[in-house]
Design a protein around this motif. Structure first.
Motif, PDB file in Angstrom:
ATOM      1  N   TRP A 170       1.865  90.980  -1.995  1.00  0.00           N
ATOM      2  CA  TRP A 170       3.957  90.478  -1.926  1.00  0.00           C
ATOM      3  C   TRP A 170       3.703  89.654  -0.260  1.00  0.00           C
ATOM      4  O   TRP A 170       4.604  88.942   0.253  1.00  0.00           O
ATOM      5  CB  TRP A 170       4.552  91.193  -2.243  1.00  0.00           C
TER       6      TRP A 170
ATOM      7  N   PRO B  79       9.621  90.070  -5.156  1.00  0.00           N
ATOM      8  CA  PRO B  79       9.530  90.113  -6.593  1.00  0.00           C
ATOM      9  C   PRO B  79      11.291  90.673  -6.323  1.00  0.00           C
ATOM     10  O   PRO B  79      11.536  91.268  -5.613  1.00  0.00           O
ATOM     11  CB  PRO B  79       8.910  90.676  -7.308  1.00  0.00           C
ATOM     12  N   ARG B  80      12.190  89.678  -7.536  1.00  0.00           N
ATOM     13  CA  ARG B  80      13.287  90.486  -7.135  1.00  0.00           C
ATOM     14  C   ARG B  80      13.465  91.881  -7.971  1.00  0.00           C
ATOM     15  O   ARG B  80      13.870  92.368  -7.900  1.00  0.00           O
ATOM     16  CB  ARG B  80      14.549  89.329  -8.031  1.00  0.00           C
TER      17      ARG B  80
END
Length: 191
Positions: free
Chosen positions: A155, A162-163
């Motif tokens: 990430w 990420p949501r």
């Protein structure tokens, strides 16, 4: 939670590393003075699956306004001359370690303000806090959390959170980002 880094069994944690260690601790003179810590790093670095030790340090002298205040918070009881000796001992330890384990040790001298002392070992994050106090960080509160580091590092590399990241992953991601930021804003030392 640990009261003092010495209660976190740091030599054992480091020695059991199988893939990665990230040390975001500013200075490493204590690692050179404590044979158990130095030996633990050597043990990890000789594991066949071990990939990389990344060490983030700070400059002794800098035009950055935060450096003097940070160093005073880091070691409030030291004079300027004593701090120079700490830096020399830290650099000596780092250089010797990197020479013994060529290709496995990366050293970054960051220009970014360190937000918290952080140690990442495989899928575990140990962290404390810096404070304007006569009590050094090593004697403060330390915490340990498990985190999926491969996922968090991916990430960070992509620059995307990420949501659907859980609150726990988001909290752990903060430490990964702080380490990555320190390395991005650093001069990589070629030892």
């Amino acid at each position: 939670m640990y009261v003092g880094l010495h209660t976190a069994s740091l030599p054992q944690v480091l020695a059991e590393a199988r893939q990665r260690i990230v040390l975001h601790m500013a200075l490493y003179a204590e690692f050179g003075r404590m044979p158990a810590l130095a030996e633990a790093l050597r043990t990890a670095l000789t594991q066949p699956t071990f990939r990389r030790l990344q060490m983030i340090t700070v400059p002794l002298a800098s035009r950055r306004g935060w450096v003097d205040e940070f160093l005073h918070a880091l070691r409030p009881d030291l004079t300027a001359v004593q701090m120079e000796h700490e830096f020399a001992a830290s650099r000596d330890f780092i250089v010797r370690l990197a020479a013994r384990h060529e290709g496995l040790v990366e050293v970054y001298e960051t220009h970014a303000l360190p937000c918290a002392p952080c140690i990442i070992v495989d899928d575990r994050i140990l962290f404390g806090h810096y404070a304007h106090s006569p009590v050094p960080m090593e004697q403060g509160f330390w915490f340990s959390v498990a985190a999926p580091m491969d996922e968090l590092l991916a990430w960070a590399e992509a620059g995307v959170l990420p949501r659907d990241a859980t609150p726990r992953h988001r909290a752990a991601f903060r430490f990964v980002c702080d380490c990555r930021n320190a390395m991005r804003q650093a001069k990589r030392m070629l030892l």
